[in-house]
Design an enzyme around this catalytic site. Structure first.
Site, PDB file in Angstrom:
ATOM      1  N   TYR A 138       0.823  -1.214   0.000  1.00 46.54           N
ATOM      2  CA  TYR A 138       0.000   0.000   0.000  1.00 46.54           C
ATOM      3  C   TYR A 138       0.857   1.265   0.000  1.00 46.54           C
ATOM      4  O   TYR A 138       0.434   2.296  -0.516  1.00 46.54           O
ATOM      5  CB  TYR A 138      -0.904   0.026   1.244  1.00 46.54           C
ATOM      6  N   LYS A 189       2.618 -15.217   2.730  1.00 50.53           N
ATOM      7  CA  LYS A 189       2.849 -16.021   1.530  1.00 50.53           C
ATOM      8  C   LYS A 189       4.349 -16.324   1.467  1.00 50.53           C
ATOM      9  O   LYS A 189       5.029 -15.977   0.495  1.00 50.53           O
ATOM     10  CB  LYS A 189       2.331 -15.234   0.308  1.00 50.53           C
ATOM     11  N   ASP A 221      -3.501 -18.015   0.632  1.00 48.81           N
ATOM     12  CA  ASP A 221      -4.481 -18.721  -0.207  1.00 48.81           C
ATOM     13  C   ASP A 221      -5.208 -19.794   0.610  1.00 48.81           C
ATOM     14  O   ASP A 221      -6.437 -19.917   0.556  1.00 48.81           O
ATOM     15  CB  ASP A 221      -3.816 -19.312  -1.472  1.00 48.81           C
ATOM     16  N   ASP A 245      -6.713  -6.671   3.898  1.00 49.22           N
ATOM     17  CA  ASP A 245      -7.798  -5.991   3.181  1.00 49.22           C
ATOM     18  C   ASP A 245      -8.731  -7.029   2.566  1.00 49.22           C
ATOM     19  O   ASP A 245      -9.952  -6.963   2.706  1.00 49.22           O
ATOM     20  CB  ASP A 245      -7.198  -5.098   2.081  1.00 49.22           C
ATOM     21  N   ASP A 249     -12.766  -8.556   4.122  1.00 45.43           N
ATOM     22  CA  ASP A 249     -14.051  -8.513   3.402  1.00 45.43           C
ATOM     23  C   ASP A 249     -14.695  -9.893   3.401  1.00 45.43           C
ATOM     24  O   ASP A 249     -15.907 -10.039   3.556  1.00 45.43           O
ATOM     25  CB  ASP A 249     -13.845  -8.063   1.945  1.00 45.43           C
TER      26      ASP A 249
END
Ligand code: IPM
Ligand code: MG
Length: 359
Positions: A138, A189, A221, A245, A249
């Site tokens: 970001y 990851k 994942d 982020d 959601d």
């Protein structure tokens, strides 16, 4: 209590107005409350020619806590970053060093039927996503657009974490897990990214200081799969900015609607910014149909984290629960047989439940 109210754009002002009503009702004593409103996002551009006006930043800095609505307008990703309404929130987070973003996903039993997942998968769900909020891809440099030697355009960003950034979010995560069920899952990851390898090393090191907390690691994942397959295995998930982020959601939808999910962004002490996880929702703005409960529950988090009033937090939680038990539902959580209400009516119902708790 000095609170900066940054309602912003889209449904931000509507849901924030309901959250302020609830705040006033639960505090009772209006002399104890100082609310200072300031424009941000497109509202900042309209008022002062800047999505994050200097005056807004000053008001935010001087407050004990910030109540934030939403910022941005459709298509604003075309506008350069410094003038983009939707980026004002990112700039505010960075300016105020609000690095620790708490996104609890708690299932209200009354809404089990509103989830798209089977009841047995989500019933009793209580998980916390702790998202690092001021680092990662970001904010990593270099970033931008460039043209290659062969004349092709490229867009590029940099995923980067320093040890100190990972350490401070790790400590917050372990302490949070200690106050809950004692389980922390670090999500990254590391099978592909150096940035994630460093993240994992730091978590293992910091974890030695918290032998009472069970530390596990999961690739992002797999974590996304587990969140929808068996979300109740998680207690606290700690992850970086971009993975957080995305996963938050997903976690929001487990609870029925993103309209239910509050968040707190802290700078390490009591000072914090509180906002619903949902955005501006321009398609439903100004129609009095948005769900104000995420904003209302953000006020509850504010009272707990910034003002050390878990009793007020409890009162708001109980009032929201009572209203849901009465069958009040905004469109996003509506089910046949329940009563459809608008934004204001939902806010009024929560206020009424706070005033008459034993009803
Ligand atoms: C969030 C939002 C923001 C983010 C956007 C509005 C910049 O999606 O708070 O999750 O990506 O952090
Ligand atoms: Mg998001």
């Amino acid at each position: 209590m000095k609170i900066a109210v940054l309602a912003g754009d889209g449904i931000g002002p509507e849901v924030t107005a309901e959250a302020v009503k609830v705040l006033k009702a639960v505090i009772g004593d209006s002399a104890a409350l100082e609310l200072v409103e300031a424009p941000i996002g497109q509202a900042g551009v309209d008022a002062a020619g800047d999505p994050l006006p200097q005056r807004t930043l000053d008001i935010a800095r001087e407050a004990d806590a910030i109540l934030f609505g939403a910022a941005g307008v459709p298509g604003d990703e075309q506008i350069p970053y410094a003038m983009r309404p939707g980026a004002s929130l990112l700039r505010l987070r960075k300016h105020l060093d609000l690095f620790a973003n708490f996104r609890p996903a708690i299932m209200f039993p009354q809404l089990v039927g509103a989830s798209t997942l089977r009841p047995e998968v989500v019933e009793g769900l209580d998980l916390l996503i702790l998202r690092e909020l001021t680092g990662d891809i970001y904010f990593g440099e270099p970033r931008g657009f460039r043209t290659t030697a062969s004349g092709e355009r490229q867009g590029f960003n940099t995923m980067v974490y320093s040890e100190s950034e990972v350490e401070r979010i790790a400590h917050i995560g372990f302490r949070a897990a200690r106050g809950r069920r004692g389980k922390l899952c670090s999500v990254e990851k590391a099978n592909v990214l150096e940035c994630s390898q460093l993240w994992r090393e730091v978590f293992i090191r910091v974890g030695r200081e918290y032998p009472d907390v069970e530390l596990t690691h999961m690739f992002v994942d797999a974590a996304s799969m587990m969140l929808v397959r068996a979300p109740k295995q998680f207690d606290v998930i700690v992850t970086g900015n971009i993975f957080g982020d995305i996963l938050s959601d997903c976690a929001a939808m487990l609870t029925g609607s993103i309209g239910m999910l509050p968040s707190a962004s802290l700078a390490g002490g009591n000072f914090g910014l509180y906002e619903p996880v949902h955005g501006t929702a321009p398609d439903i703005a100004g129609k009095d149909i948005a769900n104000p409960l995420a904003a209302i529950l953000s006020v509850a988090l504010m009272l707990r984290y910034s003002f050390d009033r878990p009793d007020f937090d409890g009162k708001i939680q109980a009032a929201v629960s009572a209203v849901l038990s009465d069958g009040c539902r905004t469109a996003d959580i509506f089910e046949p047989g329940s009563r459809k209400v608008g934004t204001r009516e939902m806010g009024d119902a929560v206020v009424a439940a706070i005033r008459n708790p034993e009803r």
